[in-house]
Design a protein around this motif. Structure first.
Motif, PDB file in Angstrom:
ATOM      1  N   ALA A  87       0.826  -1.213   0.000  1.00 16.05           N
ATOM      2  CA  ALA A  87       0.000   0.000   0.000  1.00 16.05           C
ATOM      3  C   ALA A  87       0.858   1.261   0.000  1.00 16.05           C
ATOM      4  O   ALA A  87       0.408   2.321  -0.433  1.00 16.05           O
ATOM      5  CB  ALA A  87      -0.931  -0.003   1.212  1.00 16.05           C
ATOM      6  N   PHE A  88       2.094   1.152   0.473  1.00 13.75           N
ATOM      7  CA  PHE A  88       3.012   2.301   0.455  1.00 13.75           C
ATOM      8  C   PHE A  88       3.661   2.405  -0.930  1.00 13.75           C
ATOM      9  O   PHE A  88       4.879   2.301  -1.080  1.00 13.75           O
ATOM     10  CB  PHE A  88       4.069   2.153   1.555  1.00 13.75           C
ATOM     11  CG  PHE A  88       3.490   2.179   2.942  1.00 13.75           C
ATOM     12  CD1 PHE A  88       3.108   3.369   3.536  1.00 13.75           C
ATOM     13  CD2 PHE A  88       3.300   0.995   3.645  1.00 13.75           C
ATOM     14  CE1 PHE A  88       2.564   3.395   4.814  1.00 13.75           C
ATOM     15  CE2 PHE A  88       2.757   1.001   4.922  1.00 13.75           C
ATOM     16  CZ  PHE A  88       2.379   2.204   5.504  1.00 13.75           C
ATOM     17  N   PHE A  89       2.791   2.539  -1.942  1.00 12.72           N
ATOM     18  CA  PHE A  89       3.197   2.758  -3.332  1.00 12.72           C
ATOM     19  C   PHE A  89       4.053   1.624  -3.912  1.00 12.72           C
ATOM     20  O   PHE A  89       4.802   1.838  -4.866  1.00 12.72           O
ATOM     21  CB  PHE A  89       3.915   4.102  -3.481  1.00 12.72           C
ATOM     22  CG  PHE A  89       3.110   5.268  -2.987  1.00 12.72           C
ATOM     23  CD1 PHE A  89       1.983   5.691  -3.699  1.00 12.72           C
ATOM     24  CD2 PHE A  89       3.443   5.928  -1.823  1.00 12.72           C
ATOM     25  CE1 PHE A  89       1.216   6.760  -3.247  1.00 12.72           C
ATOM     26  CE2 PHE A  89       2.670   6.993  -1.361  1.00 12.72           C
ATOM     27  CZ  PHE A  89       1.558   7.414  -2.077  1.00 12.72           C
ATOM     28  N   GLY A  90       3.971   0.429  -3.323  1.00 13.04           N
ATOM     29  CA  GLY A  90       4.685  -0.724  -3.872  1.00 13.04           C
ATOM     30  C   GLY A  90       6.183  -0.721  -3.633  1.00 13.04           C
ATOM     31  O   GLY A  90       6.912  -1.555  -4.187  1.00 13.04           O
ATOM     32  N   ILE A  91       6.658   0.192  -2.788  1.00 15.02           N
ATOM     33  CA  ILE A  91       8.105   0.325  -2.564  1.00 15.02           C
ATOM     34  C   ILE A  91       8.677  -0.906  -1.868  1.00 15.02           C
ATOM     35  O   ILE A  91       9.709  -1.459  -2.287  1.00 15.02           O
ATOM     36  CB  ILE A  91       8.418   1.593  -1.743  1.00 15.02           C
ATOM     37  CG1 ILE A  91       8.043   2.842  -2.553  1.00 15.02           C
ATOM     38  CG2 ILE A  91       9.893   1.636  -1.347  1.00 15.02           C
ATOM     39  CD1 ILE A  91       8.113   4.130  -1.760  1.00 15.02           C
TER      40      ILE A  91
END
Length: 203
Positions: A87-91
């Motif tokens: 969910a954290f931009f796929g990082i």
């Protein structure tokens, strides 16, 4: 909802994320192969940590059972978490793929440099369980990347796309639940193989 057929069908809806996850894993392997400097130190730290854990497990009263518990819990917990941490931009899934690929690439390259038996490392040490474990991890990370992509699109996309994607959220969350169950099952099978067949082959 939790059938394997549903799980397989869900994978077709995240094809791009699966391809990206596979590319990141392979890229990690290349980085590990040519890794120098800070990257090499990071990989060596990972391997040293695993070596210390492996030593402790071998010295336990029931080594195979200890290996099984560690491998299964470590892989399954991390894989399920990585889906939702996407969910954290796929990082985090991207980093997870690069590191895991790098460790394997580094190990294979190190074995080549030390003129060790690659057959033993790959066919006996990696293939029996890796043929299940690696795809399961890639699938988990693919869902994490998809999660990150949906969050990104929801924040920065157009109003029409946001409305369309908001309606797709219930379906995607159901997919993550189904994926989590089957990824854990696959990693359970891989852990059984690694703590029995792989353990015996490398003993």
């Amino acid at each position: 909802m939790l059938s394997f057929f549903t799980f397989a069908k869900d994978l077709t809806t995240i094809r791009k994320a699966l391809i990206l996850a596979a590319i990141l894993f392979i890229a990690g392997g290349v980085i590990g192969w040519i890794g120098t400097g800070a990257m090499q130190k990071l990989i060596e730290q990972q391997l040293q940590g695993l070596s210390n854990i492996s030593k402790d497990l071998k010295e336990s009263d029931h080594p195979q059972w200890s290996f099984f518990k560690f491998i299964f819990l470590n892989n399954s917990i991390k894989s399920v978490l990585i889906i939702f941490l996407g969910a954290f931009f796929g990082i985090l899934p991207a980093f997870f793929l690069l590191i895991n690929g790098a460790v394997i690439g580094y190990l294979i390259h190190l074995s080549v440099l030390q003129e060790q038996d690659l057959f033993t490392l790959i066919v006996k040490g990696l293939l029996p369980h890796g043929i299940i474990e690696i795809p399961a991890i890639i699938i988990a990370c693919a869902f994490g990347l998809q999660f990150g992509g949906k969050i990104f699109a929801g924040i920065f996309g157009t109003a029409a796309n946001k409305e369309k994607r908001s309606n797709a959220w219930p379906v995607f969350m159901r997919q993550t639940l189904t994926a989590s169950v089957w990824i854990v099952i696959l990693l359970l099978i891989a852990a059984i193989i690694e703590s029995t067949i792989t353990f015996s082959l490398l003993s």
